[in-house]
Motif scaffolding. Structure first.
Motif, PDB file in Angstrom:
ATOM      1  N   GLU A 100      50.722  43.432  35.671  1.00 44.23           N
ATOM      2  CA  GLU A 100      51.155  42.244  36.409  1.00 44.23           C
ATOM      3  C   GLU A 100      52.679  42.206  36.518  1.00 44.23           C
ATOM      4  O   GLU A 100      53.225  41.685  37.493  1.00 44.23           O
ATOM      5  CB  GLU A 100      50.650  40.979  35.710  1.00 44.23           C
ATOM      6  N   THR A 101      53.346  42.767  35.522  1.00 44.92           N
ATOM      7  CA  THR A 101      54.808  42.814  35.560  1.00 44.92           C
ATOM      8  C   THR A 101      55.297  43.563  36.792  1.00 44.92           C
ATOM      9  O   THR A 101      56.282  43.166  37.430  1.00 44.92           O
ATOM     10  CB  THR A 101      55.346  43.492  34.289  1.00 44.92           C
ATOM     11  N   ALA A 102      54.603  44.642  37.146  1.00 41.89           N
ATOM     12  CA  ALA A 102      54.991  45.417  38.327  1.00 41.89           C
ATOM     13  C   ALA A 102      54.848  44.586  39.596  1.00 41.89           C
ATOM     14  O   ALA A 102      55.695  44.656  40.496  1.00 41.89           O
ATOM     15  CB  ALA A 102      54.148  46.684  38.421  1.00 41.89           C
ATOM     16  N   VAL A 103      53.787  43.802  39.687  1.00 37.46           N
ATOM     17  CA  VAL A 103      53.575  42.962  40.869  1.00 37.46           C
ATOM     18  C   VAL A 103      54.690  41.923  40.983  1.00 37.46           C
ATOM     19  O   VAL A 103      55.274  41.728  42.062  1.00 37.46           O
ATOM     20  CB  VAL A 103      52.200  42.275  40.817  1.00 37.46           C
ATOM     21  N   GLU A 104      54.998  41.264  39.879  1.00 39.53           N
ATOM     22  CA  GLU A 104      56.021  40.215  39.914  1.00 39.53           C
ATOM     23  C   GLU A 104      57.401  40.800  40.211  1.00 39.53           C
ATOM     24  O   GLU A 104      58.149  40.262  41.035  1.00 39.53           O
ATOM     25  CB  GLU A 104      56.039  39.446  38.587  1.00 39.53           C
ATOM     26  N   PHE A 105      57.738  41.894  39.538  1.00 41.29           N
ATOM     27  CA  PHE A 105      59.036  42.514  39.789  1.00 41.29           C
ATOM     28  C   PHE A 105      59.117  43.008  41.231  1.00 41.29           C
ATOM     29  O   PHE A 105      60.138  42.831  41.912  1.00 41.29           O
ATOM     30  CB  PHE A 105      59.287  43.674  38.829  1.00 41.29           C
ATOM     31  N   GLY A 106      58.049  43.645  41.700  1.00 37.96           N
ATOM     32  CA  GLY A 106      58.048  44.179  43.058  1.00 37.96           C
ATOM     33  C   GLY A 106      58.211  43.101  44.107  1.00 37.96           C
ATOM     34  O   GLY A 106      58.914  43.289  45.112  1.00 37.96           O
ATOM     35  N   TYR A 107      57.583  41.964  43.894  1.00 37.26           N
ATOM     36  CA  TYR A 107      57.714  40.859  44.847  1.00 37.26           C
ATOM     37  C   TYR A 107      59.161  40.373  44.902  1.00 37.26           C
ATOM     38  O   TYR A 107      59.719  40.170  45.991  1.00 37.26           O
ATOM     39  CB  TYR A 107      56.776  39.722  44.448  1.00 37.26           C
ATOM     40  N   GLU A 108      59.781  40.205  43.747  1.00 32.55           N
ATOM     41  CA  GLU A 108      61.174  39.755  43.719  1.00 32.55           C
ATOM     42  C   GLU A 108      62.106  40.808  44.326  1.00 32.55           C
ATOM     43  O   GLU A 108      63.082  40.464  45.011  1.00 32.55           O
ATOM     44  CB  GLU A 108      61.597  39.436  42.283  1.00 32.55           C
TER      45      GLU A 108
END
Length: 289
Positions: free
Chosen positions: A166-174
């Motif tokens: 999930e960290t990858a999704v959140e970082f990628g969105y930002e």
């Protein structure tokens, strides 16, 4: 392949591509989240466009890296190929033709930190990289010439985190929002820029068979004489100073442990933070400073 166009606050034509590899679903999730968040094309304040692409739908559905061949090793491709990804590559490139800036989303089995990748340092690429929250960018110009970022102008790839997290999704969105701000496509807040350490990709480190072991993390300098990685076939002992690993992983790739790289300096932000790629920012020398 699914293409979703959204409106832009400015004049730049930009694109974000997710799902190049089917075992990296974070990219598709980020693209769909952006599609929900951004304005419809007719509601954009500017005359630019934000093009969102989910690239390899069959591989995503099968939860496998690819169906016939690795899409990110298949460019420029062949429209008449019997291999799905090789035939898909020119279709994807056509969707990106004329874009002022392109961002391709990836995840990996490699350890953090997230980092960007480029093959050709254009003014647009400089702007994209230095606007995103990454400390490192890999200059892959000396590596393979069959990737998206090596064949489609103004493209930056970004490794947003560990596969399946999930960290990858959140970082990628930002990171995507920072990319869009940098090119004037969203105006919720001003873009911010910072210098980024450049690591030149040197060569791939082959993997054999047996139990693989990697002893150093991404961008950690490997002392002369130390073993970077080993298995039953290979023992990779570093014999030169200044070598750092890129995409270091025991299980991420079938054929390589990762890539050797060298820190080359820093990439400075654009001379004018007020201009977008479509605004004709001039950079006399596309090189690290």
């Amino acid at each position: 392949m699914e293409t979703i166009d959204r409106g832009s606050a400015g004049s730049a034509r930009v694109a974000i591509v997710g799902g190049i590899h089917g075992d990296e679903p974070a990219g598709e999730r980020i693209v769909r989240r952006l599609a929900d968040a951004l304005d419809a094309p007719e509601d954009g304040a500017g005359d630019g466009i934000v093009r969102l692409i989910v690239a390899n739908e069959p591989a995503l559905a099968a939860e496998t890296r690819y169906t016939d061949t690795d899409l990110n090793r298949a460019f420029p491709g062949d429209a008449d190929s019997d291999e799905y990804e090789r035939a898909l590559a020119p279709r994807l490139a056509a969707e990106l033709e004329g874009m002022d800036a392109v961002l391709a989303l990836h995840t990996s089995h490699s350890a953090p930190p997230p980092f960007a990748i480029y093959s050709d340092l254009t003014p647009s690429v400089r702007r994209s990289v230095t606007a995103m929250p990454v400390d490192y960018v890999v200059d892959a110009g000396g590596l393979r010439g069959t990737t998206l970022d090596s064949t489609v102008p103004n493209t930056v790839s970004i490794e947003v985190g560990r596969q399946g997290s999930e960290t990858a999704v959140e970082f990628g969105y930002e990171a995507c929002l920072a990319f869009l701000r940098a090119h004037g496509a969203v105006d919720d807040e001003p873009p911010t820029f910072s210098e980024t350490t450049v690591v030149a990709g040197d060569k791939e480190v082959p993997k054999g068979s047996g139990e693989p072991t990697v002893h150093f993390a991404n961008f950690e300098e490997i002392p002369v004489g130390a073993v970077f990685a080993e298995d039953d076939v290979y023992t990779h002992r570093v014999e030169e100073e200044g070598v750092v690993p890129i995409l270091a992983s025991e299980e991420g790739y079938e054929e390589i442990f990762g890539i050797y790289g060298r820190v080359m300096g820093t990439l400075e932000p654009p001379a004018s933070a007020d201009q977008t790629a479509a605004g004709g920012e001039r950079v006399d020398e596309a090189e690290t400073e």
